[in-house]
Design an enzyme around this catalytic site. Structure first.
Site, PDB file in Angstrom:
ATOM      1  N   ARG A 109       0.839  -1.216   0.000  1.00 12.03           N
ATOM      2  CA  ARG A 109       0.000   0.000   0.000  1.00 12.03           C
ATOM      3  C   ARG A 109       0.862   1.249   0.000  1.00 12.03           C
ATOM      4  O   ARG A 109       0.632   2.168  -0.753  1.00 12.03           O
ATOM      5  CB  ARG A 109      -0.896  -0.019   1.242  1.00 12.03           C
ATOM      6  N   TYR A 110       1.837   1.279   0.873  1.00 14.00           N
ATOM      7  CA  TYR A 110       2.689   2.467   1.000  1.00 14.00           C
ATOM      8  C   TYR A 110       3.892   2.292   0.074  1.00 14.00           C
ATOM      9  O   TYR A 110       4.301   1.167  -0.214  1.00 14.00           O
ATOM     10  CB  TYR A 110       3.137   2.622   2.448  1.00 14.00           C
ATOM     11  N   ARG A 113       7.267   0.194   1.534  1.00 12.44           N
ATOM     12  CA  ARG A 113       7.180  -0.933   2.468  1.00 12.44           C
ATOM     13  C   ARG A 113       6.007  -1.846   2.126  1.00 12.44           C
ATOM     14  O   ARG A 113       5.042  -1.417   1.509  1.00 12.44           O
ATOM     15  CB  ARG A 113       7.073  -0.445   3.912  1.00 12.44           C
ATOM     16  N   CYS A 122      -2.360 -17.801  15.360  1.00 16.33           N
ATOM     17  CA  CYS A 122      -1.946 -17.049  16.551  1.00 16.33           C
ATOM     18  C   CYS A 122      -2.044 -17.999  17.731  1.00 16.33           C
ATOM     19  O   CYS A 122      -2.782 -18.985  17.683  1.00 16.33           O
ATOM     20  CB  CYS A 122      -2.869 -15.866  16.810  1.00 16.33           C
ATOM     21  N   CYS A 126      -7.564 -12.707  19.452  1.00 14.86           N
ATOM     22  CA  CYS A 126      -8.172 -11.523  20.074  1.00 14.86           C
ATOM     23  C   CYS A 126      -9.567 -11.375  19.467  1.00 14.86           C
ATOM     24  O   CYS A 126      -9.727 -11.468  18.240  1.00 14.86           O
ATOM     25  CB  CYS A 126      -7.352 -10.286  19.756  1.00 14.86           C
ATOM     26  N   CYS A 129      -9.911  -8.799  16.527  1.00 16.02           N
ATOM     27  CA  CYS A 129      -8.900  -8.850  15.457  1.00 16.02           C
ATOM     28  C   CYS A 129      -9.437  -8.257  14.160  1.00 16.02           C
ATOM     29  O   CYS A 129     -10.514  -8.627  13.691  1.00 16.02           O
ATOM     30  CB  CYS A 129      -8.486 -10.290  15.219  1.00 16.02           C
ATOM     31  N   ARG A 131      -8.162  -8.719  11.282  1.00 19.22           N
ATOM     32  CA  ARG A 131      -7.950  -9.655  10.165  1.00 19.22           C
ATOM     33  C   ARG A 131      -8.672 -10.975  10.426  1.00 19.22           C
ATOM     34  O   ARG A 131      -8.262 -12.022   9.945  1.00 19.22           O
ATOM     35  CB  ARG A 131      -6.445  -9.858  10.008  1.00 19.22           C
ATOM     36  N   ASP A 290     -11.287  -0.958  14.213  1.00 25.20           N
ATOM     37  CA  ASP A 290     -11.707  -1.121  12.817  1.00 25.20           C
ATOM     38  C   ASP A 290     -13.152  -1.640  12.717  1.00 25.20           C
ATOM     39  O   ASP A 290     -13.801  -1.874  13.726  1.00 25.20           O
ATOM     40  CB  ASP A 290     -10.755  -2.093  12.106  1.00 25.20           C
ATOM     41  N   ASP A 327      -7.236   3.690  10.829  1.00 28.12           N
ATOM     42  CA  ASP A 327      -6.834   3.024   9.588  1.00 28.12           C
ATOM     43  C   ASP A 327      -8.048   3.157   8.673  1.00 28.12           C
ATOM     44  O   ASP A 327      -9.079   2.505   8.900  1.00 28.12           O
ATOM     45  CB  ASP A 327      -6.478   1.555   9.871  1.00 28.12           C
ATOM     46  N   LYS A 334      -3.237   4.759   7.318  1.00 23.93           N
ATOM     47  CA  LYS A 334      -3.399   5.320   8.665  1.00 23.93           C
ATOM     48  C   LYS A 334      -3.479   6.849   8.607  1.00 23.93           C
ATOM     49  O   LYS A 334      -2.633   7.489   7.999  1.00 23.93           O
ATOM     50  CB  LYS A 334      -2.230   4.905   9.552  1.00 23.93           C
TER      51      LYS A 334
HETATM   52  S1  SF4 Z   1      -4.950  -9.086  16.663  1.00 23.27           S
HETATM   53 FE1  SF4 Z   1      -5.445 -10.815  15.290  1.00 23.27          FE
HETATM   54  S2  SF4 Z   1      -3.495 -11.301  14.288  1.00 23.27           S
HETATM   55 FE2  SF4 Z   1      -3.007 -10.056  16.091  1.00 23.27          FE
HETATM   56  S3  SF4 Z   1      -2.589 -11.533  17.733  1.00 23.27           S
HETATM   57 FE3  SF4 Z   1      -4.746 -10.956  17.889  1.00 23.27          FE
HETATM   58  S4  SF4 Z   1      -5.822 -12.506  16.689  1.00 23.27           S
HETATM   59 FE4  SF4 Z   1      -3.691 -12.642  16.118  1.00 23.27          FE
END
Ligand code: SF4
Length: 378
Positions: A109-110, A113, A122, A126, A129, A131, A290, A327, A334
């Site tokens: 995107r940038y 990078r 993971c 979380c 998350c 993603r 997000d 974001d 961002k």
């Molecule tokens: S935010 Fe998403 S990618 Fe990051 S550690 Fe938590 S579950 Fe895993």
């Protein structure tokens, strides 16, 4: 896993990161038994798990106060029925990563990078998350043919000087596989900085082993960004993990997502950021939450974030104050969001408010008259 007073004494392999990963809590029965949930709470978790997966390391679960239904760590990792409620603005790919992906696993995107997503796995998922459309769907890492294609893309774009390795959590990979990827990246002459995004110091601190750090040190310059969300996550174990990373010569930053009911008060974030600086971890970003699916209940208003930043700025050391960013949905990148300290500005002066709300004036220099190409006239 059973609750007990001294987990390390009760579970001889407690400090073995592979044991922690192998013994993650992944079922409604498992978390209900550990926290002493009611049947209704357990059923709610079960309902969420049909849409989004759960995994919690025994270490991270041990930080939950089972007697507190509002425990922040519980909210971070234990599914809530609210995840099943549709929200108007939910998006599967809120950051538009798919449209900025020239080859699988790379987001470009940038200009200078790329984001390099090397795993979908993971140790702990979380609930907020961004993603979650892909992370945890399958426990898999990048395949060798996919890796070859991604490396080919980076090699053929000399403007890429910074590669951010993320996922999933790259540090949940075996050291050997991670070293394979790092060595390939380091062999590309125009790749200057390699960054790793990981939540391992927070949820699986025993993964920060001497063996891992000795390997990482071979591929410097490496930067690590971790992801503490609440001061309750700062423990002797996570503190030792952060110290070991910094002592290995790897700069360590932190990003935090602003989360309703978890850390959406200035005093909580002040405590978190000051403790991070004490650990030599630089608070880097505070993210507005997000628009990923099923996480609308975690969102605060943007104004709440601005008020928190206003309460922190000037009142604690600048090192402890991260940038507050959104974001931009759809792949805008961002965008820094600030309290408006500038009340007015013209060619003569800037009128501004300081952190106490007092008004000050800054006279502008007569820029044009002093420039060599526009010398002052008599
Ligand atoms: S935010 Fe998403 S990618 Fe990051 S550690 Fe938590 S579950 Fe895993």
């Amino acid at each position: 896993m059973k609750r007990c007073k001294d987990y390390a004494a009760h579970y001889p392999k407690w400090n073995d990161w592979k044991w922690q990963v192998a013994n993650r809590i992944t079922t409604a029965d498992g978390i209900a038994g550990f926290l002493g949930m009611t049947e209704a709470e357990k059923n709610d978790v079960g309902q969420c798990l049909s849409a989004f997966r759960m995994a919690i390391t025994p270490y991270y679960a041990s930080l939950i106060d089972p007697n507190d239904p509002d425990d922040p760590i519980r909210k971070v990792c234990v599914p809530s029925i609210q995840e099943t409620y549709p929200c108007e603005n939910d998006m599967a790919d809120p950051l538009g990563e798919v449209s900025d992906s020239p080859v699988p696993h790379i987001v470009h995107r940038y200009p200078d990078r790329v984001l390099f997503l090397i795993t979908l796995r993971c140790s702990t998922y979380c609930r907020y998350c961004t993603r979650r459309r892909v992370v945890g769907e399958e426990d898999r890492i990048i395949t060798e043919p996919e890796l070859k294609t991604a490396l080919w893309y980076i090699r053929s774009h000399p403007e890429i000087r910074d590669v951010l390795i993320s996922g999933g959590d790259p540090l949940v990979m075996s050291t050997e596989k991670l070293e394979h990827i790092l060595s390939e990246l380091r062999a590309i002459p125009h790749v200057d900085i390699i960054r790793i995004g990981t939540r391992v110091p927070v949820v699986l601190p025993m993964r920060i082993t001497e063996e891992l750090l000795a390997m990482l040190k071979k591929y410097q310059p490496i930067w690590i960004n971790t992801h503490f969300a609440h001061p309750q996550e700062i423990t002797p174990a996570s503190g030792r993990a952060c110290a070991a990373i910094v002592d290995a010569g790897i700069p360590l930053g932190n990003q935090t997502v602003l989360l309703r009911g978890i850390n959406d008060r200035a005093e909580i974030l002040k405590e978190l950021f000051l403790k991070l600086v004490h650990l030599r971890v630089r608070p880097y970003y505070l993210y507005q939450c997000d628009l990923s699916q099923g996480i609308g209940h975690f969102r605060t208003t943007v104004d709440e974030g601005i008020e928190i930043m206003h309460a922190l700025t000037g009142n604690i050391s600048g090192y402890a104050v991260p940038k507050f960013v959104i974001d931009a949905p759809g792949g805008g990148g961002k965008v820094p969001i600030n309290y408006n300290y500038v009340l007015s500005k013209d060619n003569r002066e800037v009128v501004m408010e300081n952190f106490r709300g007092e008004i000050y004036r800054y006279p502008q220099p007569a820029v044009r008259q002093n420039r060599a190409d526009n010398p002052p006239t008599e």
